[in-house]
Write a protein that holds these residues in place. Structure first.
Motif: not given
Lengths: 386, 254
Positions: B61, B117, B119, B137, B197
């Motif tokens: 990420i 966050i 996932i 993100i 996400v």
């Protein structure tokens, strides 16, 4: 002709289905009503997690469901200088945070707070002793509570009401989506002093959302220098002597509840992992045995052990012989799938020529008479031998 | 033929058309079991169980701030697994919830926020090029300011449907798409692509007392790869930005 219209009308009714007069009272066949978020978390009644025959229970090592936040973060808002303290067991901890400040309170409990350095004239040296009711997180509010602090503000108007011997009840709730357009700062606060007489702010807030905090403030003074009667966990009341701590001296202690919220004790027991039991060496959870809660704890004495209404008239002998609860909800829950058929198709599909099944090989060799073939000079030696 | 009235066929035709319209409406209605309103971590947990993917897979990420700042990654521990300079590149487990701390942003001096966050899914890049395709993100200044003011901002990052994807980087286009208050952002993201996400940004910060461990995530693994933590005494000479095509559905919850 009469039969034609009759048949046509019947066909229309059958095809279009029944619809409510207002068009909303009956759910049409192409609309679905999702269960609430709390129900979506549990695939079956009293069962947590997916079933063993449907999805793997150990899909990932170390994976665990994110449990509810055990604490709610409260952000106290007031004029600069007001300090907030709380009761921690037999310790009165004052000046723990200075507004605007924030503190975490474990959920499902009531806390005794103490406000010092209250803004406004006439409050010098005086304290307020509100109680803070911290509701247990609901699936509607868990995401908000895990990421936001819930604001609690003591305004000048509130202080004036308290000075006038009024009790102020502030209910902080997270509005339902249809009411959220009116929210300004993320949550909404209902104050008892701004409602019409007779309107319960808690009931009003429960109609519009999910309650997270209830703050009750009055002008009652409490003397913690002398022993006071305090409720004990076993239900008795014992005199308790209090000691003092002051945050200004660097003494900080976490708040502890003075009581639990009866409304947060659910009538239906919490879900448990039923699929995990039964394996060799693993105990099978049995209701009422060990840590497994008792299901169907009667609220009142009924002969069948289920919660029932109180005996009327109160104080009379028990005479209830039958207690029936009927669920008349028109639920349309589908039956489980017994035979699954999956049709797959890709386009264009494979297209190959038919395999070879007949090979005809014909060779024709020319025959030349001597002198009909001319050889190049370079190969003449191989042909003629010189 | 003369025994049947002429308008019979007309009525039957209209009725058939009505039935077809109902059937097409039924085909468009599909029950979507997931919601971004269920407790954080639940959707990722359920999707991990359904997919049965490799639970040890580490999905890169890339966390971007408005300009500069630090990003700390927590995983079920009050101590961060890593503190990286933005844009921060790390690899995490799908199916888990992580808590971040973003700070030291020049646009928001003194502001420290703890977004989470969740996932949901993983990408399937070419072998050996996993780190070249992180899930972006992006935490915008508007989102961070809204969170600092007490609002809960929920963003769903999704991989665009190839047939609907545009050539430009969606994170730089006019989206993120904002959905109404009562709408399901996850369902909208599913309609547009594959949800990857869920990002939730709020103003809650951990305190010294009574902050539960669950606040810091569900305990997934964190792999820094080639990223260098801040204050490690190592200077990073190259920071080549690279974006993966992805879209965002956003909802600000009041």
């Amino acid at each position: 002709m009469r039969y034609y219209f009759l048949a046509l009308g019947a066909l229309v009714v059958v095809c279009m289905g029944c619809a409510g007069i207002d068009g909303q009272s009956v759910v049409s066949s192409n609309e679905y009503v999702a269960p609430p978020a709390a129900m979506l978390q549990h695939p079956g009644p009293m069962v947590d997690g997916p079933g063993p025959g449907v999805m793997g229970m150990l899909a990932q090592p170390g994976g665990m469901m994110a449990g509810p936040p055990m604490s709610t973060q409260v952000k106290f808002l007031a004029d600069e200088g007001m300090s907030v303290g709380w009761l921690s067991g037999s310790v009165l901890a004052s000046n723990q945070i200075i507004a605007p400040g924030r503190a975490d309170f474990p959920q499902g409990a009531i806390y005794q707070l103490v406000f010092n350095n209250i803004p406004g004239e006439g409050w010098e040296g005086k304290s307020l002793y509100p109680t803070l009711e911290v509701r247990t997180g609901h699936p509607n509010t868990l995401a908000y509570l895990q990421h936001n602090a819930v604001p609690v503000e003591l305004t000048e108007e509130d202080i004036e009401h308290i000075r006038s011997n009024n009790m102020v009840t502030k209910v902080i709730y997270l509005p339902e989506p249809e009411f959220q357009a009116r929210a300004i700062a993320g949550v909404e606060t209902l104050v008892s002093t701004t409602l019409d007489p007779g309107v319960d702010p808690i009931a009003q807030a429960e109609r519009m959302g999910t309650i997270m905090l209830v703050l009750r403030v009055g002008n009652k003074e409490m003397n913690f220098d002398e022993p006071q009667l305090a409720p004990q966990p076993d239900g008795t009341v014992q005199p308790v002597s209090f000691t003092r701590m002051d945050g200004e001296s660097g003494q900080y202690v976490p708040p502890t509840p003075i009581g639990v919220i009866p409304a947060d004790i659910q009538g239906v027991p919490g879900a448990m992992i039923a699929a995990g039991g039964g394996a060799p060496g693993m105990p099978v959870p049995v209701s009422g045995m060990g840590p497994t809660p008792v299901w169907g704890m009667p609220m009142t004495a009924t002969p069948i052990g289920l919660p029932g209404p109180p005996h009327l008239p109160l104080g009379g002998p028990a005479g209830l012989q039958s207690h029936t609860v009927r669920n008349l909800s028109d639920n349309k829950l589908p039956e489980p799938v017994d035979h699954m058929l999956i049709d797959v198709e890709h386009s264009p599909g494979y297209s190959l020529p038919a395999p070879v099944k007949h090979i005809q090989y014909k060779e024709t060799n020319p025959v030349y008479a001597p002198g009909e073939v001319a050889h190049p000079q370079s190969r003449a030696a191989n042909v003629y031998g010189f | 033929m003369s025994l049947l009235p002429r308008h019979f066929f007309c009525s039957l035709t209209l009725l058939t058309a009505g039935l077809l319209s109902v059937s097409s409406a039924e085909a468009q209605q599909m029950y979507y079991p997931f919601s971004d309103r269920v407790p954080p971590g639940y959707t990722a947990e359920m999707m991990a169980r359904v997919r049965q993917d490799d639970p040890y897979y580490l999905q890169p990420i890339r966390i971007e701030l408005p300009s500069e700042g630090t990003v700390a990654i927590y995983s079920a521990n009050p101590e961060p697994s890593a503190v990286l300079a933005a844009p921060a590149l790390a690899s995490v487990n799908p199916g888990h919830l992580y808590r971040l701390r973003v700070a030291d942003m020049p646009e928001l001096p003194g502001v420290e926020l703890y977004p989470s966050i969740e996932i949901l899914d993983r990408l399937h890049p070419p072998v050996g090029r996993t780190l070249n395709y992180p899930i972006p993100i992006v935490l915008t200044k508007d989102d961070l300011e809204a969170a600092a003011n007490g609002q809960l901002v929920t963003r769903v990052v999704y991989l665009e449907e190839p047939q609907l994807a545009a050539t430009q980087d969606p994170l730089r286009r006019d989206i993120p798409i904002s959905v109404p208050q009562g709408a399901n952002a996850l369902e909208e993201a599913e309609r547009l692509g594959r949800p990857m996400v869920i990002v939730r940004i709020g103003g809650r910060t951990p305190t010294a007392m009574n902050t539960p461990i669950s606040f810091f995530g569900t305990g997934g693994a964190v792999d820094l790869g080639k990223s260098v933590p801040v204050n490690a005494g190592v200077a990073r000479l190259s920071n080549k930005p690279r974006q993966q095509a992805a879209g965002v559905v956003q909802r600000t919850q009041n």
